[in-house]
Scaffold this motif. Sequence first.
Motif, PDB file in Angstrom:
ATOM      1  N   GLY A 127     -11.864   0.266  -2.242  1.00  0.00           N
ATOM      2  CA  GLY A 127     -11.557  -0.284  -3.356  1.00  0.00           C
ATOM      3  C   GLY A 127     -10.969   0.773  -4.175  1.00  0.00           C
ATOM      4  N   VAL A 128     -11.122   2.196  -3.970  1.00  0.00           N
ATOM      5  CA  VAL A 128     -10.440   3.202  -4.594  1.00  0.00           C
ATOM      6  C   VAL A 128      -9.299   3.594  -3.969  1.00  0.00           C
ATOM      7  N   THR A 156      -6.791   3.116   1.213  1.00  0.00           N
ATOM      8  CA  THR A 156      -7.487   3.934   2.324  1.00  0.00           C
ATOM      9  C   THR A 156      -7.113   3.652   3.999  1.00  0.00           C
ATOM     10  N   ASP A 157      -6.590   2.609   4.059  1.00  0.00           N
ATOM     11  CA  ASP A 157      -6.171   2.119   5.305  1.00  0.00           C
ATOM     12  C   ASP A 157      -4.667   2.418   5.453  1.00  0.00           C
ATOM     13  N   LYS A 158      -4.282   2.908   4.427  1.00  0.00           N
ATOM     14  CA  LYS A 158      -2.797   3.504   4.692  1.00  0.00           C
ATOM     15  C   LYS A 158      -1.813   2.355   3.965  1.00  0.00           C
ATOM     16  N   VAL A 197     -15.704   8.738  -6.824  1.00  0.00           N
ATOM     17  CA  VAL A 197     -14.669   8.645  -5.607  1.00  0.00           C
ATOM     18  C   VAL A 197     -13.446   8.642  -6.199  1.00  0.00           C
ATOM     19  N   GLY A 198     -12.412   9.594  -5.540  1.00  0.00           N
ATOM     20  CA  GLY A 198     -11.255   9.454  -5.954  1.00  0.00           C
ATOM     21  C   GLY A 198     -10.412  10.264  -4.915  1.00  0.00           C
TER      22      GLY A 198
END
Length: 514
Positions: free
Chosen positions: A70-71, A144-146, A192-193
């Motif tokens: 979610g980030v 994160t999944d591109k 997180v980042g």
Amino acid sequence: MKKIGATLLAAIVGGAVAVGGFKLLEKKQMDGMTFEERQKVYYANNPGEEIMSSTGNPDFTQAAAAVSPGVVHIQVTVSSRNSGGGGGSPFDMFEEFFGVPQQRRGQGRPMTASGSGVIISPDGYIVTNNHVVEEADKIEVVLTDKRSYEAKVIGRDPNFDLALIKVNATGLPMVKLGNSDNVQIGEWVLAVGYPLGLQSTVTAGIISAKGRQIGILGESQQPQRRYGQGQQEQIINTAVESFLQTDAVINKGNSGGALVNARGELIGINSAIASPTGTYAGYGFAIPINLTKKIVDDFKEFGSVKRGYIGVTFSEMNADVRKQYGIDDLNGLYVSDVVKGGAAEAAGIKSGDILTKVEGKTIYGSPDLQEHVARLRPGDKVKLTYKRDGKEKDVTITLKGEEANKSKSQDEESSASATEIFNKLGASFVPANAQVKKELGINSGVVVSQVHSGGIFEYFGVERGLVITHINGKAVNNVDDVESALGSTQRNIVRIKGVPERGSSVEFNVPLKY
């Protein structure tokens, strides 16, 4: 058999219509909810696995796995016309704080920079820092999944350094909102980042302080000025700082990312670091999520922040204040002036009073009051306790809007400073004649007839012959129009629109501090 088949088909169609109708009704109801209410509905229907806070040897694997999707990585493109000639990224407003010397930006080349953001609703709402997207022409969000999406700005505000952006997508992973009021000093947290151009990164640390005011937002803006008793100038900083301080590693690129507790709940939006070098040196600062919730709800509903004001200027208690006014109080805020017609005046608060509590909680410093009030809107009520002549008294104040917090002297100061800004630009202007306006296809304009040595225009390469049509959004046709428009300059940034040749236009920001 045919009858059974028809009945079965009718039942299927009826069920589909019912489900579809329920979904439409659910969506309509969700649209009117705050982000916190939307999340409660979502997690009630999708409970998932409860993440337990770590005890004994820290183990953050569950929290990291839940939060990281979610980030998002935010990549922005800033054209030279929006650069204002400052540094090379949207982080310029923090570079002096970081300890990074500012460099003059190259002319004519689009710049790119990046930050982080947190998905707070599965239909594409993302919270980040204002300084990440403030000057962006294009905003790209990468998960994160591109998966990649182009985002639009829903609202932003430099006084809080927060922004809400949105992508056109559904079913996105999001981070669960926590409660920053329950955060304890010494509590484990994760940051997180996407720091320093790296992909999704998780670091761990503890909360080392709460309610930190570091002066970074106030320094990045043009303060409001007005005159109080004795005509002494007073600086009114409208920025709100009440940071969570952490030693979890935060670097450039983490801005706008998530600070979460060991249960994977969002408790802050990472915003700045304290460093002599520009990279991590021990302390990072995050905007509390309870303040963030109100700001992003305002962005979604109104497009801007609706702030309620008490209508006072004050000084924090320290040795100098106690000595100057002959008081013994160690905590509280000394009221130095009361805005005429403001909420405090209506409630009977006077200059010389000491604000000691807000909603029954002791005021140790300005963040204790400012953050609480910043969560409210005009018309909301807040209970204050103040001390006068050694006696405390409770009073309920109905907050007023921004206009009630302004005074005539503020407007006068703004008008007076327009001449100073005009002189700082270092240029002469003549009205664009009718022929020039016709050739360029414009209805207003002044021509830059001369650029003076040592002025801001010379520094940022503004050339003679440029026809300026608007300053700070106002049409200009002569020198008086220019000076009048400069009076509405905000945060030390002059917004200029010009026409170098027919069929083209340029818009650029000129900073008064460089």
